[in-house]
Each structure stands twice: as structure tokens, then as C-alpha cells.
Design an enzyme around this catalytic site. Sequence first.
Site, mmCIF file in Angstrom:
data_model
loop_
_atom_site.group_PDB
_atom_site.id
_atom_site.type_symbol
_atom_site.label_atom_id
_atom_site.label_comp_id
_atom_site.label_asym_id
_atom_site.label_seq_id
_atom_site.Cartn_x
_atom_site.Cartn_y
_atom_site.Cartn_z
ATOM 1 N N ASP A 187 -2.614 -0.119 -8.705
ATOM 2 C CA ASP A 187 -2.920 -0.285 -7.281
ATOM 3 C C ASP A 187 -2.353 0.844 -6.420
ATOM 4 O O ASP A 187 -2.217 0.688 -5.212
ATOM 5 C CB ASP A 187 -2.396 -1.631 -6.777
ATOM 6 N N GLU A 188 -2.085 1.978 -7.029
ATOM 7 C CA GLU A 188 -1.424 3.058 -6.297
ATOM 8 C C GLU A 188 -1.784 4.402 -6.929
ATOM 9 O O GLU A 188 -1.823 4.519 -8.156
ATOM 10 C CB GLU A 188 0.089 2.825 -6.356
#
Length: 399
Positions: A107-108
Site C-alpha cells: 500500500d505504499e
Amino acid sequence: MTGRFAENIVHADMDAFFVEVERQRDPALRRKPVVVGGAGRRGVVAAASYEARKYGIRSAMPMGQARAAYPNVIVVPPDHRRYAEVSSEVFSIFRSFTPLVEGLSFDEAFLDIGGLSHHFPDPETVGHALRKTVRDRLGLPVLVGIGVNKVIAKLASESAKPDGLFRVPKEATLDFLHPLGVRAISGVGEATHAALEGLGVATMGDLAVIPVATLVRRLGTVAGNHLHRLAQGIDERPVVPAGETKSISASETYEYDLETPEQVDTELLRLCDRLGSRLHVAGLTGATVTMTVRYADFETVTRQERPTQAVVGAHDLWLVTRSLHARFDWDRPVRLLGLGVAQVQDAESPVQLSTEFDPRWENLTGAVEEVRERFGGGAVGPARVVLRSPQAGTGKTDE
């Protein structure tokens, strides 16, 4: 516009990712204190909404502590299969802007947007377009930090919370950086922080005026030089496209300790099935398998093996797990089990297959995932897992 943007690095962070995916599925959770995690006595908070954070609840907090902080907090069990699917969609959007995407986790990511200067007037326009695309296609928020390098972009994304964009102009880099506390920099742990406090350092500005020789004497050559350069706003690390993730893992903390070989084997098979499913859904293979066991007295033992063929699914994971099995003491009660796959790459990339490779397992995996896609993750699984209820695992962690 010609040439590259002065601020060409973006740090994109799907903040509170698990919570936002659950809110997309159930809009009734919006604007309420929500956590994703295990609900049992050993449960752990995997993600917390901003509404929950107001009560001091945070990721990695024991669920009992979170409930004590706010008894009415809404607890949602994690659905890691769904999170993996959405993560793949997020990264597809990132790569539609630039091929220079370096995944830090599911998610990054860092993006190098320097080459987009021919298509956008400035970095902020790129950032807003990225946020809008993710919001329009997936209904999810994404934090965007923009700066001259990775460390500044990541710090900028912290300033973008909640659900915003923050750009640090090149000429304002040190004005932005120097007032920040040294703990804002990733890698400054307790020992390093204590050593810096001993030098009278509280902020990055304080750190910037300490002679590099002093930092090297106190922290060592590598750490001293590294922190000295960061304090000057210097970070020359490039964005390296290496896939969405460099490794993936799954672990389970059990509400009641596992005390028999049958319990351990069933739970290991359950982890293999879970992690193998994530590999398949994400279209990944791995080269190295890590197995972690935490005993009831909290002693943690990790063993690793590199099989002769690529790990492509649950069956491969199970074979390696059986090989690693003999390297642990199973006469002791077990509190946590974990499996990880490292050196992952796209399944379409060339991989080493052994002479014992049986394509029927790959075909079976594909059929199982088709059923799960249509009827849900619990619709089908290994008989040993389906016929035996989970050992009250409350602390699922997938990375």
C-alpha cells in the site's frame, strides 16, 4: 515545459488501507471509529481509522488495549485476499503514470515523475491527477508527498495527512526539514536517538550542525555519514522498479497455544494456503521461504530455505515447510506461526523449475482460485483445514 521537474519524487501512501477497503465494501463504517484486526484476547490492530486514532488507538496495538481506549470501537476481521486484489489495482494505476515505481509494501510506493514534465505543468498537478485517478477508479484515498528525493517525499506525505497532498519546493527543502524531530527519520531507533540526545540533538536542524566526525565517532561510520547527509537534505537513492513487493508474509498469533503436532501441522497448512493464494492472486513467484515460530515463553526462532524451484503456490510452500519442520522444537507450546516468501517477481518472468515439477498442481491452484473468486475465500480449501476449525487465531498479519 522542458527538462525534469525539480521535485521529481512522489511518495504515495494508501493511508489506513485496510480500513478504507472495508469502508468501500460497507459504507456504514464511514466516519466511525473502525479498526481492522483480530477480535480475540491476543488480537492485534492491523489498521485504525482516523476516528479511532483520536482515542489513541494505533496499528500494532493489542486489541484489548484498543477496546479499553474506546469500548465502542468497531472491529472488522481482515480480508487479506481482498486487500491483495485492490493493491494490484492500485499499483496498476501508479504504473499508468510512470514505469518508475518502487513498491515499499502493498500500500505504499515511491514514483519518479521527472519524465512527466512534458505532459504536466508541475509536480502538484501530477499528484492531484494521481489522487483523482485512484479515487475515481477505486473509491480510495491516497496520500501524496512530493520532494526532491525519497526522504523528503516520505516526510512530505506525513504532512499530507489526512487524505491530502503536500509538496516541498526544492528551495524550501531545508526550511521544511530542519524543524522536524530526528525521530521523524526512518531508521532512528531508540539507541540512535539516545546517542543523539547525548549530543544535544533534538531536531534535524540540530543534527545538521554537528560535525560529521563527531557523528561517526558516536554512531559509527555508516550511520554517522548517512545521518549527516540526510540532515543536509541529501538522499541520492534512485527509484528502483522492483515489483510491487520484495517479499510477502503471513502470520497468526493464537488465542490459545498450539500444543500438539496435529494442531501445528493444520495451522501451517492453513498459512500455506493463505500465502499461496496471495501469490497466485498477485501473479507472483518467490525464491526463498522463511518460517517463524514464537513459543509460549516468547522466544522466537526463524529458519530459511531456498528451494531448487520457484515457489508458485500453496503446494510448493507446503513442501518447503515440511523440509523446515525438522529444524524446530515442537515439544514446546507455540504462540505464533509465520511464513514468508522473499525475492518475489512476476509469475510471467522466467523461473527455475525442477525436474519434479508437476503442472497439475498449478492447474489445481488456478481452479481453486476461480472458485474462490466466484463464491468467496472460504468456499474451498485443503480438506484438513476445511474440516478442522481454526485454532482461534486472533492476530493475523499479512505483509
